[in-house]
Enzyme design. Structure first.
Site, mmCIF file in Angstrom:
data_model
loop_
_atom_site.group_PDB
_atom_site.id
_atom_site.type_symbol
_atom_site.label_atom_id
_atom_site.label_comp_id
_atom_site.label_asym_id
_atom_site.label_seq_id
_atom_site.Cartn_x
_atom_site.Cartn_y
_atom_site.Cartn_z
ATOM 1 N N ASP A 46 63.182 -91.566 -38.062
ATOM 2 C CA ASP A 46 63.514 -92.875 -38.625
ATOM 3 C C ASP A 46 64.981 -93.044 -38.998
ATOM 4 O OD1 ASP A 46 63.755 -91.556 -41.050
ATOM 5 O OD2 ASP A 46 62.153 -92.645 -42.044
ATOM 6 N N ASP A 156 53.986 -85.516 -41.298
ATOM 7 C CA ASP A 156 54.777 -86.177 -40.269
ATOM 8 C C ASP A 156 56.077 -85.379 -40.187
ATOM 9 O OD1 ASP A 156 55.113 -88.113 -38.343
ATOM 10 O OD2 ASP A 156 55.593 -89.727 -39.733
#
Length: 196
Positions: A46, A156
């Site tokens: 991200d 994650d």
């Protein structure tokens, strides 16, 4: 009927697992492998400093190591140790040893090429919003509140530099997990984060 639909209905089966999954349910319904609790994994990229503030203050720019090292964004109930904070969770800076079982969630991963344990540090949060499938656990580990795939914990894994897919050869493996002391270099890097 798919297994996750059975969980949504509150139905569980001790010992139920797909052939691709190596973890099985214990007497309390917790997925385990060789006695260790299991978790699902995915990977992300991200480009932000994350929910533990691992980047310069006043910016959303991450430190380079927060993109390149083995860092993770666990589900929210792990991130904040059962709480609801999405910033500076109680497990920010904690390290977890992840060891692939050789299994994976059917249709959503592959057997890992490397089954050696790897230590990851918590620097971010995988929120329920937008990630319910993997990060929708409603309770902390040990309370039998799994995600849609039956795991009480989800990690994650940061993959900005390919450190997970290329470096480890992992494609969303099923893993066992345990909290461990952070190696010196990780502890030193975490001291730069806003939430330390």
């Amino acid at each position: 009927m798919k297994r996750f639909a059975l969980f949504a209905l509150g139905i569980s089966f001790v010992g139920l697992a797909w052939a691709e999954q190596k973890c099985t349910r214990d007497a309390n319904g917790i997925l385990r492998f060789n006695g260790q609790p299991c978790a699902s994994t995915t990977r992300y990229d991200d480009g932000h400093r994350g929910a533990c503030g691992c980047g310069p203050r006043g910016t959303d720019t991450p430190f380079d190591w927060n993109m390149a090292d083995h860092v993770t964004a666990p589900n929210g109930k792990f991130f904040d140790d059962g709480g609801d904070s999405s910033w500076c969770g109680r497990n920010c800076g904690a390290c977890v040893k992840l060891t692939p079982t050789g299994g994976f969630v059917p249709g959503l991963g592959r057997p890992p090429g490397n089954q050696s344990p790897v230590i990851f540090m918590v620097t971010n949060d995988c929120p329920i919003d937008g990630n319910f499938e993997w990060c929708g656990q409603s309770g902390k580990p040990g309370t039998n509140n799994p995600n849609t795939h039956g795991y009480e914990v989800h990690f994650d894994l940061q993959n900005n530099r390919g450190q997970v897919t290329n470096g480890l050869g992992w494609d969303n493996p099923e893993v066992t997990w345990e909290k461990v002391a952070c190696p010196g270099d990780m502890a030193s890097k975490y001291s730069q984060c806003e939430c330390h």
